[in-house]
Write a protein that holds these residues in place. Structure first.
Motif, PDB file in Angstrom:
ATOM      1  N   LEU A  10       0.830  -1.194   0.000  1.00 35.45           N
ATOM      2  CA  LEU A  10       0.000   0.000   0.000  1.00 35.45           C
ATOM      3  C   LEU A  10       0.870   1.252   0.000  1.00 35.45           C
ATOM      4  N   VAL A  11       0.610   2.157  -0.935  1.00 35.96           N
ATOM      5  CA  VAL A  11       1.348   3.420  -0.996  1.00 35.96           C
ATOM      6  C   VAL A  11       0.862   4.339   0.113  1.00 35.96           C
ATOM      7  N   THR A  12       1.787   4.893   0.870  1.00 31.46           N
ATOM      8  CA  THR A  12       1.435   5.725   2.008  1.00 31.46           C
ATOM      9  C   THR A  12       1.753   7.195   1.747  1.00 31.46           C
ATOM     10  N   LEU A  13       1.268   8.030   2.659  1.00 32.25           N
ATOM     11  CA  LEU A  13       1.569   9.460   2.579  1.00 32.25           C
ATOM     12  C   LEU A  13       3.063   9.692   2.696  1.00 32.25           C
ATOM     13  N   THR A  14       3.746   8.856   3.477  1.00 31.81           N
ATOM     14  CA  THR A  14       5.209   8.963   3.613  1.00 31.81           C
ATOM     15  C   THR A  14       5.891   8.742   2.267  1.00 31.81           C
ATOM     16  N   ASP A  15       5.390   7.767   1.497  1.00 25.88           N
ATOM     17  CA  ASP A  15       5.945   7.508   0.174  1.00 25.88           C
ATOM     18  C   ASP A  15       5.787   8.722  -0.739  1.00 25.88           C
ATOM     19  N   VAL A  16       4.614   9.361  -0.675  1.00 24.52           N
ATOM     20  CA  VAL A  16       4.359  10.536  -1.503  1.00 24.52           C
ATOM     21  C   VAL A  16       5.304  11.666  -1.123  1.00 24.52           C
ATOM     22  N   ALA A  17       5.487  11.868   0.179  1.00 25.21           N
ATOM     23  CA  ALA A  17       6.381  12.930   0.637  1.00 25.21           C
ATOM     24  C   ALA A  17       7.812  12.690   0.155  1.00 25.21           C
ATOM     25  N   ARG A  18       8.260  11.436   0.234  1.00 20.99           N
ATOM     26  CA  ARG A  18       9.617  11.107  -0.209  1.00 20.99           C
ATOM     27  C   ARG A  18       9.751  11.327  -1.716  1.00 20.99           C
ATOM     28  N   GLU A  19       8.747  10.910  -2.479  1.00 21.87           N
ATOM     29  CA  GLU A  19       8.779  11.047  -3.936  1.00 21.87           C
ATOM     30  C   GLU A  19       8.762  12.521  -4.361  1.00 21.87           C
ATOM     31  N   ALA A  20       7.982  13.326  -3.621  1.00 26.61           N
ATOM     32  CA  ALA A  20       7.845  14.739  -3.982  1.00 26.61           C
ATOM     33  C   ALA A  20       8.977  15.597  -3.419  1.00 26.61           C
ATOM     34  N   GLY A  21       9.737  15.042  -2.463  1.00 28.23           N
ATOM     35  CA  GLY A  21      10.816  15.805  -1.851  1.00 28.23           C
ATOM     36  C   GLY A  21      10.332  16.888  -0.925  1.00 28.23           C
ATOM     37  N   VAL A  22       9.192  16.626  -0.249  1.00 26.11           N
ATOM     38  CA  VAL A  22       8.646  17.590   0.715  1.00 26.11           C
ATOM     39  C   VAL A  22       8.299  16.845   1.996  1.00 26.11           C
ATOM     40  N   GLY A  23       7.914  17.588   3.014  1.00 21.57           N
ATOM     41  CA  GLY A  23       7.524  16.969   4.273  1.00 21.57           C
ATOM     42  C   GLY A  23       6.117  16.398   4.226  1.00 21.57           C
ATOM     43  N   GLU A  24       5.855  15.471   5.137  1.00 17.42           N
ATOM     44  CA  GLU A  24       4.527  14.848   5.182  1.00 17.42           C
ATOM     45  C   GLU A  24       3.439  15.868   5.487  1.00 17.42           C
ATOM     46  N   SER A  25       3.752  16.863   6.309  1.00 21.64           N
ATOM     47  CA  SER A  25       2.760  17.881   6.640  1.00 21.64           C
ATOM     48  C   SER A  25       2.382  18.681   5.397  1.00 21.64           C
ATOM     49  N   THR A  26       3.351  18.910   4.520  1.00 24.84           N
ATOM     50  CA  THR A  26       3.064  19.633   3.267  1.00 24.84           C
ATOM     51  C   THR A  26       2.149  18.803   2.379  1.00 24.84           C
ATOM     52  N   VAL A  27       2.453  17.507   2.269  1.00 22.44           N
ATOM     53  CA  VAL A  27       1.589  16.619   1.486  1.00 22.44           C
ATOM     54  C   VAL A  27       0.167  16.660   2.031  1.00 22.44           C
ATOM     55  N   SER A  28       0.034  16.593   3.344  1.00 30.98           N
ATOM     56  CA  SER A  28      -1.287  16.610   3.970  1.00 30.98           C
ATOM     57  C   SER A  28      -2.038  17.898   3.642  1.00 30.98           C
ATOM     58  N   ARG A  29      -1.321  19.033   3.712  1.00 32.68           N
ATOM     59  CA  ARG A  29      -1.974  20.311   3.414  1.00 32.68           C
ATOM     60  C   ARG A  29      -2.412  20.385   1.954  1.00 32.68           C
ATOM     61  N   VAL A  30      -1.581  19.881   1.055  1.00 35.07           N
ATOM     62  CA  VAL A  30      -1.926  19.899  -0.371  1.00 35.07           C
ATOM     63  C   VAL A  30      -3.149  19.030  -0.643  1.00 35.07           C
ATOM     64  N   LEU A  31      -3.154  17.825  -0.088  1.00 31.64           N
ATOM     65  CA  LEU A  31      -4.253  16.898  -0.353  1.00 31.64           C
ATOM     66  C   LEU A  31      -5.566  17.398   0.232  1.00 31.64           C
TER      67      LEU A  31
END
Length: 337
Positions: A10-31
C-alpha cells in the motif's frame, strides 16, 4: 481473506512525501487543500500522487478531525431494493447531484427488512460518513437511535407523511392515494378492487391504500375486494393477483394497483382474457415508470419525482434549506382509466 495475494504494498503518505521531496505535513496540506504551501510544492505533490497511484485515507482524516462527518467524503445511503427501478432512479438523481462535490455515496440494500436496515446503518456509521440517507419515515427504534446519535445530517426520502429525524424530502403518499381515488370516482367507477403487497411491510403503499379507502368512504363506497400478495412485486405477481381477484369479483369495473409493475401484469391479464380496457375494466397504477408511456394503452397512474428527490436530498447535504421538502407528484390520465 484466504487465498488473497495483494499485488503490491500500500502506498502511504510517507511515500508521496519522499517522492515529492517535501515533508509529510506539506503533502497533507496539499491533499486537503488547506493551509499554506507553495505552488511548486503543490505541483510536486500532485505529480507524485499520480506516479505512485496514491489514494488518501479519508477515514483516517475523518477520525483525526475529531468526530463523524468531518472529512470522510462518504454519504451512507440505505434503500430497500435494487430490483424496483424507483430506487435506482433515486440514486441516479443523488449521484449526479453529488458529482463535483467531493462526496461519494456508499449504498446498502435492506430488502424491506427493518432489522437489516438497522444493521446497515450501524455498519455505514462506523465509517464516519458525512451524512446518512434513509428511505421512508418508518424505521426500527434502533435505527432511529443510531441516526439521532450520529452527529451528521440525516435525510429521509420519498415520504413526507410523518415526523422526520432531521431532513425529509419526497411527496405525500396519502395525497397520492386520495388523488387516485378521486380520479376513478370522477370517471364513474364504483366497483373497485385493490391489488398490492401487505401494508405491514409496504408502509408507503399502506398509507396510499388507507387514503384511497377514506375517499371511497366519503362517497359512501368501499373496496369490493382486495388481493394482497407476499414477496417482491412484479408484472407476474400483478397478473396472478388480477386473475384471482376477478375470479372472486367478476363484476369489478376498476382495479387500483400498488404500483405500475403490478398494473402492467393486470393489463397483460386483460389482454389474454379479451377484456376491453377501460371499457370493461379500468386499471390505475402508481409511480409513472418509463414503460407506462410506451404501452399500447398508456397506463393511468401517478408519476413520482424520483430523480428530483435524489437531487434535493443531495442539496440538503450541502446547504441549510428547509427541514421538509414536498416535491409533489403528477396524475397521468393515461388511457386505462
Amino acid at each position: 481473506m484466504a487465498g488473497f495475494d495483494p499485488p503490491g504494498r500500500l502506498v502511504t503518505l510517507t511515500d508521496v512525501a519522499r517522492e515529492a521531496g517535501v515533508g509529510e505535513s506539506t503533502v497533507s496540506r496539499v491533499l486537503r487543500n488547506h493551509g499554506s504551501y507553495s505552488k511548486r510544492a503543490g505541483e510536486r505533490v500532485a505529480e507524485a500522487v499520480a506516479r505512485l497511484g496514491y489514494v488518501p485515507n479519508r477515514l483516517a482524516g475523518s477520525l483525526a478531525g475529531g468526530g463523524a462527518g468531518t472529512g470522510s467524503g462518504l454519504v451512507g445511503v440505505v434503500i430497500p431494493s435494487l430490483a424496483n427501478i424507483v430506487f435506482p432512479d433515486l440514486l441516479r438523481g443523488l449521484t449526479a447531484a453529488l458529482d463535483g462535490t467531493g462526496m461519494q455515496s456508499v449504498v446498502g440494500v435492506s430488502e424491506y427488512d427493518p432489522d437489516r436496515e438497522e444493521a446497515l446503518v450501524a455498519a455505514l456509521l462506523s465509517w464516519r460518513p458525512e451524512a446518512l440517507l434513509l428511505t421512508g419515515l418508518e424505521h426500527s427504534p434502533g435505527t432511529v437511535s443510531l441516526a439521532r446519535a450520529a452527529g451528521v445530517r440525516v435525510v429521509e426520502m420519498i415520504d413526507t407523511d410523518g415526523e422526520g429525524i432531521d431532513r425529509v424530502v419526497g411527496f405525500s403518499n396519502r395525497a397520492a392515494g386520495e388523488a387516485s381515488a378521486r380520479h376513478l370516482l370522477a370517471r364513474g367507477y364504483r366497483r373497485i378492487g385493490y391489488i398490492g403487497l401487505d401494508p405491514g411491510s409496504d408502509r408507503r403503499g399502506g398509507k396510499r391504500l388507507a387514503a384511497f379507502e377514506a375517499v371511497l368512504a366519503e362517497a359512501g363506497l368501499s373496496l369490493v375486494g382486495r388481493e394482497v400478495r407476499e414477496g417482491r412485486s412484479s408484472a407476474a405477481m400483478g397478473r396472478a393477483g388480477f386473475e384471482a381477484l376477478l375470479a372472486r369479483h367478476p363484476d369489478l369495473d376498476a382495479v387500483y394497483f400498488a404500483n405500475d409493475d403490478m398494473a402492467l401484469g393486470g393489463w397483460f391479464a386483460c389482454l389474454a382474457a379479451g377484456l376491453a380496457v377501460p371499457e370493461r375494466i379500468a386499471l390505475f397504477g402508481f409511480n409513472g415508470l418509463d414503460f407506462t408511456e410506451a404501452m399500447p394503452q398508456p397506463l393511468s397512474t401517478i408519476r413520482t419525482p424520483r430523480l428530483a428527490i435524489g437531487r434535493a436530498a443531495a442539496a440538503c447535504l450541502t446547504g441549510d434549506g428547509p427541514a421538509r421538502i414536498d416535491l409533489g407528484f403528477d396524475l397521468i390520465e393515461g388511457a386505462t382509466a
